[in-house]
Design an enzyme around this catalytic site. Structure first.
Site, mmCIF file in Angstrom:
data_model
loop_
_atom_site.group_PDB
_atom_site.id
_atom_site.type_symbol
_atom_site.label_atom_id
_atom_site.label_comp_id
_atom_site.label_asym_id
_atom_site.label_seq_id
_atom_site.Cartn_x
_atom_site.Cartn_y
_atom_site.Cartn_z
ATOM 1 N N ASN A 11 7.849 12.334 36.147
ATOM 2 C CA ASN A 11 8.472 11.415 37.107
ATOM 3 C C ASN A 11 8.948 12.233 38.304
ATOM 4 O O ASN A 11 9.916 12.988 38.198
ATOM 5 C CB ASN A 11 9.640 10.702 36.406
ATOM 6 C CG ASN A 11 10.450 9.822 37.345
ATOM 7 O OD1 ASN A 11 10.049 9.585 38.490
ATOM 8 N ND2 ASN A 11 11.584 9.351 36.875
ATOM 9 N N LYS A 13 10.263 11.159 40.967
ATOM 10 C CA LYS A 13 11.403 10.495 41.618
ATOM 11 C C LYS A 13 11.152 10.396 43.129
ATOM 12 O O LYS A 13 10.000 10.243 43.534
ATOM 13 C CB LYS A 13 12.705 11.214 41.258
ATOM 14 C CG LYS A 13 12.855 11.361 39.736
ATOM 15 C CD LYS A 13 14.190 11.815 39.270
ATOM 16 C CE LYS A 13 14.189 11.897 37.743
ATOM 17 N NZ LYS A 13 15.477 12.325 37.216
ATOM 18 N N HIS A 96 14.989 3.197 33.933
ATOM 19 C CA HIS A 96 15.425 4.596 34.031
ATOM 20 C C HIS A 96 16.920 4.615 34.346
ATOM 21 O O HIS A 96 17.425 3.725 35.038
ATOM 22 C CB HIS A 96 14.628 5.304 35.134
ATOM 23 C CG HIS A 96 14.899 6.772 35.182
ATOM 24 N ND1 HIS A 96 16.004 7.289 35.807
ATOM 25 C CD2 HIS A 96 14.234 7.824 34.652
ATOM 26 C CE1 HIS A 96 16.001 8.611 35.657
ATOM 27 N NE2 HIS A 96 14.937 8.958 34.965
ATOM 28 N N GLU A 98 18.614 6.105 36.423
ATOM 29 C CA GLU A 98 18.956 5.988 37.851
ATOM 30 C C GLU A 98 18.830 4.545 38.331
ATOM 31 O O GLU A 98 19.578 4.100 39.203
ATOM 32 C CB GLU A 98 18.081 6.944 38.662
ATOM 33 C CG GLU A 98 18.523 8.387 38.459
ATOM 34 C CD GLU A 98 17.402 9.411 38.385
ATOM 35 O OE1 GLU A 98 16.321 9.174 38.953
ATOM 36 O OE2 GLU A 98 17.616 10.463 37.741
ATOM 37 N N GLU A 168 16.547 8.734 26.738
ATOM 38 C CA GLU A 168 17.033 9.600 27.807
ATOM 39 C C GLU A 168 18.551 9.519 27.899
ATOM 40 O O GLU A 168 19.090 8.646 28.602
ATOM 41 C CB GLU A 168 16.428 9.156 29.136
ATOM 42 C CG GLU A 168 14.936 9.297 29.195
ATOM 43 C CD GLU A 168 14.497 9.725 30.578
ATOM 44 O OE1 GLU A 168 13.781 10.726 30.675
ATOM 45 O OE2 GLU A 168 14.915 9.089 31.553
ATOM 46 N N GLY A 174 18.645 15.842 34.520
ATOM 47 C CA GLY A 174 18.711 16.524 35.814
ATOM 48 C C GLY A 174 19.795 17.567 35.957
ATOM 49 O O GLY A 174 20.157 17.935 37.076
ATOM 50 N N SER A 214 16.272 17.155 30.962
ATOM 51 C CA SER A 214 16.296 18.619 31.106
ATOM 52 C C SER A 214 15.322 19.335 30.155
ATOM 53 O O SER A 214 15.649 20.399 29.624
ATOM 54 C CB SER A 214 17.723 19.144 30.936
ATOM 55 O OG SER A 214 18.575 18.568 31.913
HETATM 56 P P1 PGA Z 1 15.026 15.800 34.161
HETATM 57 O O1 PGA Z 1 14.839 14.221 34.383
HETATM 58 O O2 PGA Z 1 13.821 16.244 33.371
HETATM 59 O O3 PGA Z 1 15.060 16.378 35.534
HETATM 60 O O4 PGA Z 1 16.276 15.974 33.405
HETATM 61 C C1 PGA Z 1 14.411 13.420 33.337
HETATM 62 C C2 PGA Z 1 14.306 12.009 33.809
HETATM 63 O O5 PGA Z 1 14.996 11.607 34.745
HETATM 64 O O6 PGA Z 1 13.521 11.237 33.241
#
Ligand code: PGA
Length: 256
Positions: A11, A13, A96, A98, A168, A174, A214
């Protein structure tokens, strides 16, 4: 889709413009090996999906939308529907963290989007996960159950086969603080247990469940050892071709 394939979704983003995305896919195509036991999916900016759908070799990469609206068409200024994405993407990311926490999407939204994806022949990737605070007060199981039921209500056991679940935990996304393999194992087991309760043993055993938060080339193998984890939803690690291809290789070599 069956669980004999690992699923790795990158992803991107709100990173990389149209040209950058195209160049990056060129780079990825040189590095990421095609393996029969791994499906690799890229989720770039919506703007470049059409271009990339003509550029990529679908044996190497499938495409995913990071988001879409649940109505098929109509007066919804600024939105893109699953119907419009049909034939361009094979997967659609839904719920997600976010989307839930920055854009205040609810389980009602995720449910409508799961339906829209299925209706349009797109595999929904339903993301669920607790916040740090919810975990601290012991609500993880309830949150996972609510978000799972919230997203899947109206999905039949035949349709469940098309659904992917991504666990998640919001606190692991992140920031480099990945969940421990034990935390992931416990949560993914709970998710599969809930699916079993809702759909029966056979249907629930066939569902692909991913971990995201992460994941790097250094910790990927630890999660891949868990028999219940069928792949990853990657954020940061998907933006580095070397790291991304290394994670794909680890998935290819994993014994589960
Ligand atoms: P990340 O994001 O791997 O940067 O932690 C995962 C995600 O948002 O699906």
């Amino acid at each position: 889709m069956t669980r004999d394939k690992k699923l790795i979704i990158g992803n991107w983003k709100m990173n990389l413009g149209v040209q950058e995305s195209s160049l990056y896919v060129h780079k990825l195509a040189e590095k990421v090996q095609i393996h029969r036991n791994v499906e690799v999916v890229l989720a770039p900016t919506m703007l470049t999906l059409q271009t990339l759908s003509l550029q990529v070799n679908f044996r190497q990469f499938k495409l995913a939308a990071q988001n879409f609206y649940w109505r098929d068409s109509g007066a919804f200024t600024g939105e893109v529907s699953a119907t419009q994405l049909r034939g361009i993407v094979q997967y659609g990311i839904i719920g997600h963290s976010e989307r839930r926490h920055v854009f205040h999407e609810t389980d009602k939204d995720t449910r409508a989007k799961v339906q829209a994806a299925i209706r349009n022949g797109i595999r929904p990737v339903l993301c669920i996960g607790e916040t740090a605070n919810e975990r601290a007060i012991g609500e993880t199981d309830d949150i996972l159950y609510d978000q799972l039921i919230g997203g899947l209500a109206n999905v039949t056991s035949e349709e469940l086969n098309e659904v992917v679940i991504a666990y998640e935990p919001v606190w692991a996304i992140g920031n480099g603080h990945s969940a421990s393999p034990l935390d992931v194992k416990t949560a993914v087991r709970a998710i599969r247990h809930n699916l079993k309760h809702l759909y029966g043993a056979k249907a629930s055993e066939a569902v692909q469940i991913l971990y995201g938060g992460s994941v790097t080339e250094h910790n990927a193998a630890d999660y891949l050892e868990l028999s219940d984890v069928d792949g990853f939803l990657l954020g940061g690690s998907s933006l580095d071709a070397k790291v991304f291809s290394e994670i794909v290789e680890k998935a290819h070599k994993s014994k589960n």
